[in-house]
Design a protein around this motif. Structure first.
Motif, PDB file in Angstrom:
ATOM      1  N   ARG A  10       0.832  -1.215   0.000  1.00 56.44           N
ATOM      2  CA  ARG A  10       0.000   0.000   0.000  1.00 56.44           C
ATOM      3  C   ARG A  10       0.865   1.264   0.000  1.00 56.44           C
ATOM      4  O   ARG A  10       0.541   2.246  -0.654  1.00 56.44           O
ATOM      5  CB  ARG A  10      -0.954  -0.017   1.178  1.00 56.44           C
ATOM      6  N   GLU A  11       1.970   1.224   0.718  1.00 58.72           N
ATOM      7  CA  GLU A  11       2.873   2.377   0.745  1.00 58.72           C
ATOM      8  C   GLU A  11       3.509   2.597  -0.633  1.00 58.72           C
ATOM      9  O   GLU A  11       3.568   3.724  -1.126  1.00 58.72           O
ATOM     10  CB  GLU A  11       3.953   2.162   1.815  1.00 58.72           C
ATOM     11  N   LYS A  12       3.976   1.526  -1.258  1.00 56.39           N
ATOM     12  CA  LYS A  12       4.612   1.634  -2.575  1.00 56.39           C
ATOM     13  C   LYS A  12       3.614   2.046  -3.661  1.00 56.39           C
ATOM     14  O   LYS A  12       3.989   2.698  -4.634  1.00 56.39           O
ATOM     15  CB  LYS A  12       5.297   0.316  -2.952  1.00 56.39           C
ATOM     16  N   LEU A  13       2.355   1.681  -3.505  1.00 53.86           N
ATOM     17  CA  LEU A  13       1.335   2.041  -4.495  1.00 53.86           C
ATOM     18  C   LEU A  13       1.119   3.550  -4.564  1.00 53.86           C
ATOM     19  O   LEU A  13       0.646   4.063  -5.586  1.00 53.86           O
ATOM     20  CB  LEU A  13       0.009   1.343  -4.196  1.00 53.86           C
ATOM     21  N   LYS A  14       1.461   4.261  -3.516  1.00 52.37           N
ATOM     22  CA  LYS A  14       1.297   5.720  -3.511  1.00 52.37           C
ATOM     23  C   LYS A  14       2.100   6.378  -4.633  1.00 52.37           C
ATOM     24  O   LYS A  14       1.750   7.451  -5.100  1.00 52.37           O
ATOM     25  CB  LYS A  14       1.695   6.297  -2.154  1.00 52.37           C
ATOM     26  N   ALA A  15       3.168   5.732  -5.055  1.00 56.91           N
ATOM     27  CA  ALA A  15       4.020   6.262  -6.131  1.00 56.91           C
ATOM     28  C   ALA A  15       3.546   5.829  -7.517  1.00 56.91           C
ATOM     29  O   ALA A  15       4.142   6.223  -8.521  1.00 56.91           O
ATOM     30  CB  ALA A  15       5.462   5.822  -5.911  1.00 56.91           C
ATOM     31  N   LEU A  16       2.474   5.022  -7.580  1.00 55.26           N
ATOM     32  CA  LEU A  16       1.970   4.510  -8.858  1.00 55.26           C
ATOM     33  C   LEU A  16       0.471   4.803  -8.985  1.00 55.26           C
ATOM     34  O   LEU A  16      -0.367   3.921  -8.754  1.00 55.26           O
ATOM     35  CB  LEU A  16       2.221   2.999  -8.960  1.00 55.26           C
ATOM     36  N   PRO A  17       0.121   6.025  -9.344  1.00 56.39           N
ATOM     37  CA  PRO A  17      -1.301   6.383  -9.457  1.00 56.39           C
ATOM     38  C   PRO A  17      -2.052   5.450 -10.412  1.00 56.39           C
ATOM     39  O   PRO A  17      -1.563   5.112 -11.487  1.00 56.39           O
ATOM     40  CB  PRO A  17      -1.275   7.808 -10.008  1.00 56.39           C
ATOM     41  N   GLY A  18      -3.236   5.021  -9.969  1.00 57.55           N
ATOM     42  CA  GLY A  18      -4.078   4.167 -10.795  1.00 57.55           C
ATOM     43  C   GLY A  18      -3.854   2.684 -10.584  1.00 57.55           C
ATOM     44  O   GLY A  18      -4.679   1.871 -10.983  1.00 57.55           O
ATOM     45  N   TRP A  19      -2.749   2.317  -9.974  1.00 59.73           N
ATOM     46  CA  TRP A  19      -2.473   0.909  -9.677  1.00 59.73           C
ATOM     47  C   TRP A  19      -3.165   0.557  -8.371  1.00 59.73           C
ATOM     48  O   TRP A  19      -3.271   1.381  -7.472  1.00 59.73           O
ATOM     49  CB  TRP A  19      -0.971   0.652  -9.569  1.00 59.73           C
ATOM     50  N   GLU A  20      -3.658  -0.676  -8.287  1.00 59.68           N
ATOM     51  CA  GLU A  20      -4.312  -1.117  -7.067  1.00 59.68           C
ATOM     52  C   GLU A  20      -3.879  -2.530  -6.711  1.00 59.68           C
ATOM     53  O   GLU A  20      -3.390  -3.273  -7.556  1.00 59.68           O
ATOM     54  CB  GLU A  20      -5.832  -1.035  -7.202  1.00 59.68           C
ATOM     55  N   TYR A  21      -4.074  -2.856  -5.449  1.00 52.60           N
ATOM     56  CA  TYR A  21      -3.720  -4.173  -4.946  1.00 52.60           C
ATOM     57  C   TYR A  21      -4.995  -4.968  -4.743  1.00 52.60           C
ATOM     58  O   TYR A  21      -5.889  -4.561  -4.004  1.00 52.60           O
ATOM     59  CB  TYR A  21      -2.958  -4.036  -3.624  1.00 52.60           C
ATOM     60  N   LYS A  22      -5.082  -6.092  -5.446  1.00 52.49           N
ATOM     61  CA  LYS A  22      -6.215  -6.997  -5.267  1.00 52.49           C
ATOM     62  C   LYS A  22      -5.827  -8.356  -5.825  1.00 52.49           C
ATOM     63  O   LYS A  22      -4.967  -8.459  -6.706  1.00 52.49           O
ATOM     64  CB  LYS A  22      -7.486  -6.474  -5.944  1.00 52.49           C
TER      65      LYS A  22
END
Length: 97
Positions: A10-22
């Motif tokens: 979740r922290e690393k996703l902050k640098a990748l707009p539009g990407w999500e974890y699921k």
């Protein structure tokens, strides 16, 4: 390569707009003006993935292409997936459409 925790992801996703974890992967859907533009982009990502020896799952729905990245032998998302996602983003921005 070690599997990342959900908090790390979740922290690393902050640098990748539009990407999500699921579904134990990080993913993003890219939209194109025409079907063939999406197919050309898939080819570009395939070359990047082959060079990295790390391959995303790819779903094509007409003008939408979804990339899902997970490191199967690690059992989840690793830094390798984030590097591939970053390279997909760079290729998308550089495509010249």
């Amino acid at each position: 390569m070690a599997k990342l925790s959900e908090n790390q992801i979740r922290e690393k996703l902050k640098a990748l707009p539009g990407w999500e974890y699921k579904n134990n992967a990080i993913s993003k859907t890219f939209k194109f003006k025409e079907f063939l533009h999406g197919i050309e982009f898939v080819q570009k990502v395939a070359e990047i993935a082959e060079g990295a020896d790390h391959h995303p799952d790819i779903t094509i729905n007409y003008t939408r292409v979804t990339f899902s990245c997970s490191t199967h032998d690690a059992g989840g998302v690793t830094d390798k997936d984030f590097k591939l996602a970053e390279n997909i983003e760079i290729a998308f921005k550089d495509r010249g459409e």
